[in-house]
Scaffold this motif. Structure first.
Motif, PDB file in Angstrom:
ATOM      1  N   ILE A 195      29.939 -19.093   3.498  1.00 24.69           N
ATOM      2  CA  ILE A 195      29.645 -19.855   4.723  1.00 24.69           C
ATOM      3  C   ILE A 195      30.266 -19.207   5.953  1.00 24.69           C
ATOM      4  CG2 ILE A 195      29.341 -22.088   3.562  1.00 24.69           C
ATOM      5  CD1 ILE A 195      32.130 -22.839   4.697  1.00 24.69           C
ATOM      6  N   ASN A 196      31.055 -18.192   5.759  1.00 24.79           N
ATOM      7  CA  ASN A 196      31.628 -17.500   6.913  1.00 24.79           C
ATOM      8  C   ASN A 196      30.700 -16.402   7.424  1.00 24.79           C
ATOM      9  OD1 ASN A 196      33.712 -17.665   8.669  1.00 24.79           O
ATOM     10  ND2 ASN A 196      35.031 -16.228   7.584  1.00 24.79           N
ATOM     11  N   MET A 197      29.462 -16.413   6.915  1.00 30.57           N
ATOM     12  CA  MET A 197      28.499 -15.377   7.275  1.00 30.57           C
ATOM     13  C   MET A 197      28.300 -15.240   8.786  1.00 30.57           C
ATOM     14  SD  MET A 197      25.161 -15.111   8.413  1.00 30.57           S
ATOM     15  CE  MET A 197      24.210 -16.546   7.950  1.00 30.57           C
ATOM     16  N   PRO A 198      28.197 -16.357   9.566  1.00 34.80           N
ATOM     17  CA  PRO A 198      27.917 -16.184  10.995  1.00 34.80           C
ATOM     18  C   PRO A 198      28.897 -15.252  11.694  1.00 34.80           C
ATOM     19  CG  PRO A 198      27.789 -18.503  10.401  1.00 34.80           C
ATOM     20  CD  PRO A 198      28.258 -17.770   9.188  1.00 34.80           C
ATOM     21  N   GLN A 199      30.174 -15.385  11.339  1.00 41.03           N
ATOM     22  CA  GLN A 199      31.174 -14.523  11.982  1.00 41.03           C
ATOM     23  C   GLN A 199      30.874 -13.049  11.721  1.00 41.03           C
ATOM     24  OE1 GLN A 199      35.390 -15.235  10.946  1.00 41.03           O
ATOM     25  NE2 GLN A 199      35.645 -13.027  11.081  1.00 41.03           N
ATOM     26  N   ARG A 200      30.566 -12.748  10.448  1.00 37.72           N
ATOM     27  CA  ARG A 200      30.324 -11.347  10.104  1.00 37.72           C
ATOM     28  C   ARG A 200      29.031 -10.838  10.743  1.00 37.72           C
ATOM     29  NH1 ARG A 200      31.999 -13.326   4.880  1.00 37.72           N
ATOM     30  NH2 ARG A 200      29.819 -13.522   4.334  1.00 37.72           N
ATOM     31  N   ALA A 201      27.992 -11.670  10.657  1.00 39.85           N
ATOM     32  CA  ALA A 201      26.690 -11.236  11.169  1.00 39.85           C
ATOM     33  C   ALA A 201      26.754 -11.022  12.677  1.00 39.85           C
ATOM     34  CB  ALA A 201      25.619 -12.268  10.824  1.00 39.85           C
ATOM     35  N   LEU A 223      26.517  -3.464  17.443  1.00 40.17           N
ATOM     36  CA  LEU A 223      25.246  -2.738  17.401  1.00 40.17           C
ATOM     37  C   LEU A 223      24.976  -2.132  16.027  1.00 40.17           C
ATOM     38  CD1 LEU A 223      25.468  -0.934  20.854  1.00 40.17           C
ATOM     39  CD2 LEU A 223      24.457  -3.157  20.330  1.00 40.17           C
ATOM     40  N   ARG A 224      25.150  -2.965  15.002  1.00 41.33           N
ATOM     41  CA  ARG A 224      24.832  -2.525  13.644  1.00 41.33           C
ATOM     42  C   ARG A 224      23.822  -3.492  13.043  1.00 41.33           C
ATOM     43  NH1 ARG A 224      30.909  -2.350  11.772  1.00 41.33           N
ATOM     44  NH2 ARG A 224      29.991  -2.646   9.727  1.00 41.33           N
ATOM     45  N   PRO A 225      22.581  -3.411  13.512  1.00 36.24           N
ATOM     46  CA  PRO A 225      21.566  -4.390  13.076  1.00 36.24           C
ATOM     47  C   PRO A 225      21.361  -4.387  11.555  1.00 36.24           C
ATOM     48  CG  PRO A 225      20.559  -2.541  14.224  1.00 36.24           C
ATOM     49  CD  PRO A 225      22.028  -2.435  14.444  1.00 36.24           C
ATOM     50  N   LYS A 226      21.507  -3.220  10.947  1.00 31.94           N
ATOM     51  CA  LYS A 226      21.301  -3.125   9.502  1.00 31.94           C
ATOM     52  C   LYS A 226      22.295  -4.005   8.757  1.00 31.94           C
ATOM     53  CE  LYS A 226      19.381   1.026   7.397  1.00 31.94           C
ATOM     54  NZ  LYS A 226      19.693   2.420   7.098  1.00 31.94           N
ATOM     55  N   ASP A 227      23.574  -3.912   9.186  1.00 31.71           N
ATOM     56  CA  ASP A 227      24.605  -4.702   8.527  1.00 31.71           C
ATOM     57  C   ASP A 227      24.412  -6.192   8.804  1.00 31.71           C
ATOM     58  OD1 ASP A 227      25.947  -2.654   7.238  1.00 31.71           O
ATOM     59  OD2 ASP A 227      27.090  -2.136   9.032  1.00 31.71           O
ATOM     60  N   THR A 228      23.942  -6.502  10.024  1.00 31.40           N
ATOM     61  CA  THR A 228      23.648  -7.900  10.335  1.00 31.40           C
ATOM     62  C   THR A 228      22.601  -8.423   9.365  1.00 31.40           C
ATOM     63  OG1 THR A 228      23.983  -7.341  12.645  1.00 31.40           O
ATOM     64  CG2 THR A 228      23.020  -9.492  12.184  1.00 31.40           C
ATOM     65  N   GLY A 229      21.553  -7.634   9.180  1.00 28.01           N
ATOM     66  CA  GLY A 229      20.490  -8.023   8.261  1.00 28.01           C
ATOM     67  C   GLY A 229      21.025  -8.225   6.846  1.00 28.01           C
ATOM     68  N   LYS A 230      21.886  -7.299   6.431  1.00 27.65           N
ATOM     69  CA  LYS A 230      22.491  -7.383   5.103  1.00 27.65           C
ATOM     70  C   LYS A 230      23.240  -8.697   4.929  1.00 27.65           C
ATOM     71  CE  LYS A 230      23.761  -2.864   3.298  1.00 27.65           C
ATOM     72  NZ  LYS A 230      24.859  -1.896   3.319  1.00 27.65           N
ATOM     73  N   GLU A 231      23.997  -9.055   5.952  1.00 24.53           N
ATOM     74  CA  GLU A 231      24.774 -10.297   5.880  1.00 24.53           C
ATOM     75  C   GLU A 231      23.850 -11.498   5.715  1.00 24.53           C
ATOM     76  OE1 GLU A 231      27.860 -10.699   5.487  1.00 24.53           O
ATOM     77  OE2 GLU A 231      28.492  -8.625   5.854  1.00 24.53           O
ATOM     78  N   ILE A 232      22.767 -11.492   6.472  1.00 23.63           N
ATOM     79  CA  ILE A 232      21.860 -12.636   6.423  1.00 23.63           C
ATOM     80  C   ILE A 232      21.155 -12.704   5.068  1.00 23.63           C
ATOM     81  CG2 ILE A 232      19.765 -13.636   7.440  1.00 23.63           C
ATOM     82  CD1 ILE A 232      20.840 -12.464  10.159  1.00 23.63           C
ATOM     83  N   VAL A 233      20.700 -11.560   4.587  1.00 19.00           N
ATOM     84  CA  VAL A 233      20.042 -11.535   3.274  1.00 19.00           C
ATOM     85  C   VAL A 233      21.021 -12.001   2.193  1.00 19.00           C
ATOM     86  CG1 VAL A 233      19.024 -10.034   1.515  1.00 19.00           C
ATOM     87  CG2 VAL A 233      18.401  -9.735   3.907  1.00 19.00           C
ATOM     88  N   SER A 234      22.256 -11.479   2.252  1.00 16.04           N
ATOM     89  CA  SER A 234      23.278 -11.890   1.285  1.00 16.04           C
ATOM     90  C   SER A 234      23.454 -13.400   1.307  1.00 16.04           C
ATOM     91  CB  SER A 234      24.632 -11.268   1.627  1.00 16.04           C
ATOM     92  OG  SER A 234      24.618  -9.921   1.364  1.00 16.04           O
ATOM     93  N   PHE A 235      23.515 -13.948   2.516  1.00  9.81           N
ATOM     94  CA  PHE A 235      23.742 -15.384   2.666  1.00  9.81           C
ATOM     95  C   PHE A 235      22.607 -16.171   2.013  1.00  9.81           C
ATOM     96  CE2 PHE A 235      23.164 -19.353   5.080  1.00  9.81           C
ATOM     97  CZ  PHE A 235      24.404 -19.936   4.851  1.00  9.81           C
ATOM     98  N   VAL A 236      21.389 -15.748   2.266  1.00 10.22           N
ATOM     99  CA  VAL A 236      20.233 -16.456   1.704  1.00 10.22           C
ATOM    100  C   VAL A 236      20.251 -16.370   0.180  1.00 10.22           C
ATOM    101  CG1 VAL A 236      17.714 -16.463   1.552  1.00 10.22           C
ATOM    102  CG2 VAL A 236      18.829 -16.162   3.771  1.00 10.22           C
ATOM    103  N   VAL A 237      20.494 -15.155  -0.325  1.00  6.80           N
ATOM    104  CA  VAL A 237      20.506 -14.966  -1.782  1.00  6.80           C
ATOM    105  C   VAL A 237      21.622 -15.781  -2.427  1.00  6.80           C
ATOM    106  CG1 VAL A 237      20.907 -13.276  -3.624  1.00  6.80           C
ATOM    107  CG2 VAL A 237      19.448 -12.690  -1.695  1.00  6.80           C
ATOM    108  N   ASN A 238      22.814 -15.662  -1.854  1.00  8.99           N
ATOM    109  CA  ASN A 238      23.964 -16.340  -2.461  1.00  8.99           C
ATOM    110  C   ASN A 238      23.853 -17.855  -2.380  1.00  8.99           C
ATOM    111  OD1 ASN A 238      25.107 -13.915  -3.122  1.00  8.99           O
ATOM    112  ND2 ASN A 238      26.427 -13.826  -1.321  1.00  8.99           N
ATOM    113  N   SER A 239      23.274 -18.359  -1.288  1.00 15.68           N
ATOM    114  CA  SER A 239      23.190 -19.808  -1.131  1.00 15.68           C
ATOM    115  C   SER A 239      22.153 -20.419  -2.063  1.00 15.68           C
ATOM    116  CB  SER A 239      22.833 -20.167   0.314  1.00 15.68           C
ATOM    117  OG  SER A 239      23.747 -19.569   1.185  1.00 15.68           O
ATOM    118  N   THR A 240      21.175 -19.621  -2.471  1.00 18.03           N
ATOM    119  CA  THR A 240      20.122 -20.155  -3.336  1.00 18.03           C
ATOM    120  C   THR A 240      20.352 -19.738  -4.787  1.00 18.03           C
ATOM    121  OG1 THR A 240      18.821 -18.221  -2.748  1.00 18.03           O
ATOM    122  CG2 THR A 240      18.366 -20.266  -1.545  1.00 18.03           C
ATOM    123  N   VAL A 241      20.119 -18.464  -5.062  1.00 23.58           N
ATOM    124  CA  VAL A 241      20.298 -17.962  -6.425  1.00 23.58           C
ATOM    125  C   VAL A 241      21.754 -18.109  -6.852  1.00 23.58           C
ATOM    126  CG1 VAL A 241      19.943 -15.994  -7.963  1.00 23.58           C
ATOM    127  CG2 VAL A 241      18.470 -16.294  -5.975  1.00 23.58           C
TER     128      VAL A 241
END
Lengths: 199, 254
Positions: B105-111, B118-136
């Motif tokens: 749940i601390n994803m917003p800070q990291r993203a 200016l690291r959009p790739k890592d931002t995307g990674k954080e968001i994808v991780s959050f979605v995967v971890n929160s569901t699966v």
């Protein structure tokens, strides 16, 4: 004469092979670390006070080969090193070597099947930086070794998660040397070493 | 009245950040002049590591040392026994689950901080991780994004973001309970607080309990670390200070 020639030839071969493997620091480092790890695995099997003492001695001997304790001692004292007398220099590096070896051993005692990944090596003149990662069950800890080559590659600094050991002790020793003095510092080291100063 | 106070505070912080380092740079510069004859400082240091500040400005040293001592007592008398007891009665999988949950749940800070760097790739990674971890990963209790997708999360915070913009440490602060920080990192953590979901729990009792669980659970993984550092050190205050600064510099460098 023939015997002599063969011996000479073997010696020559040995020299060539060792110098070839010593061009890079990583294999040298890996060899030492591997032998320490193997020793720790053995230790898990036999565990009496006597074998422990033998272990400690053996590991310290590997440490003497792997680490350049004199270089480390000089670097940790920085500019203060020059102000020491020869006796003090000798005594300080002696104590510092035993102190570091002791810490190293204490950390090793917690060894539980961690593995070491060797990532990358960068060389500059007679110095080398080897990046490794220690993989534990919980996490991965980046650990960088800096080596210097005199007769062989020896480690003169270790950074754990970016924190350089030499630099960290330098800050501490500076503070102590400003407030107290080298004699006090060495007394503190002696006290910390306690029972292991006989290595 | 309250407004003027805040404004004065802000001005102090800003001047502290920008001028603290200038002052420090000046003082250390004169120091390095005399230290230029270090026989053992080598070019290799500069070659592989970008030049790091030789130390950190510590004008509050007296107060900091006092707080450090207090934190030391607090650790041995309070934090350690609580964390140890908690550890004894809570099975390891539960503790890991809780740790994962709060990390997730601390994803917003990291993203947000990845984005600010200016690291959009890592931002995307954080968001994808959050979605995967929160569901699966069942509400983030497990961490499938790491175990299966090998996506490491980036422990980014505003202090690092500011650091990556070139903002210096300012000066060193030892906070009660929280330990080492600098003016920059402390300022950053105020900003990060806005991105912490726990701070948005409306009932303050619930919020405090949740924070307490988070802290105790986190500490249960770190019992013993402080002792080791202290055991290795001759001057624990300087050791921790230097360790913190070196560690942060490394994080910012990444």
């Amino acid at each position: 004469m023939k015997k002599f020639l063969t011996i000479l030839f073997i010696c020559f071969l040995l020299c060539v092979s060792s110098s070839a493997s010593e061009r890079h620091a990583m294999p040298v480092l890996k060899k030492s670390i591997d032998s320490v790890i193997n020793m720790m695995k053995d230790k898990q099997k036999a565990n009496t006070p006597e074998t422990k003492a033998v272990q400690r001695k053996k590991i310290f001997n590997i440490g003497l080969e792997l680490f350049d304790f004199d270089e480390m001692a000089q670097r940790t004292l920085g500019k203060d090193w020059k102000q020491l007398s020869n006796d003090q220099k000798k005594q300080f590096s002696h104590l510092f070597a035993r102190f570091l070896a002791n810490i190293y051993y204490q950390r090793l005692e917690e060894y539980t099947n961690e593995t070491v990944k060797y990532l990358d090596e960068r060389q500059y003149k007679n110095k080398s930086l080897v990046k490794t990662i220690i993989v534990t069950q919980k996490n991965e800890i980046p650990m960088d070794y800096k080596l210097i080559k005199s007769d062989r590659w020896r480690v003169y600094d270790i950074s754990i998660e970016g924190v350089s050991l030499v630099r960290n002790y330098r800050t501490q020793f500076n503070k102590i040397l400003i407030k107290q003095g080298i004699e006090d510092l060495m007394r503190m080291m002696q006290k910390k070493l306690g029972q292991f100063s006989d290595l | 009245m309250g407004q003027t106070k805040t404004i004065i505070c802000m001005i102090l912080i800003i001047t502290g950040i920008f001028f603290g380092d200038l002052i420090h740079a000046k003082t250390t510069h004169s120091q390095t002049d005399t230290q230029n004859d270090w026989a053992f400082d080598d070019e290799f240091d500069d070659d592989t590591n970008p030049p790091t500040t030789p130390g950190v400005w510590d004008p509050l040293e007296k107060l900091n040392r006092y707080t450090f001592k207090m934190n030391d007592k607090l650790y041995f008398w309070c934090i350690k026994p609580v964390a140890q007891t908690y550890k004894r009665f809570t099975p390891s999988p539960v503790r890991i689950g809780i740790l994962n949950f709060f990390n997730n749940i601390n994803m917003p800070q990291r993203a947000v901080n990845c984005m600010l760097q200016l690291r959009p790739k890592d931002t995307g990674k954080e968001i994808v991780s959050f979605v995967v971890n929160s569901t699966v990963g069942i509400l983030g209790l497990t961490n499938p994004s790491k175990t299966y997708l090998h996506m490491e999360s980036n422990a980014e915070d505003l202090g690092q973001t500011l650091g990556s913009y070139g903002v210096g440490n300012g000066f060193y602060i030892v906070l009660p309970f929280l330990g080492s920080s600098t003016l920059r990192d402390l300022t950053g953590s105020f900003g990060d607080n806005y991105l912490d979901p726990v701070n948005y729990i409306e009932d303050s009792y619930v919020m405090i309990s949740v924070s307490a669980v988070r802290t105790v659970n986190k500490m249960s993984f770190r019992v013993g670390e402080y002792e080791k550092i202290k055991d290795m050190a001759f001057e624990p205050y300087s050791a921790v200070k230097d360790g913190y600064i070196q560690y942060r510099n490394k994080q910012i460098e990444k």
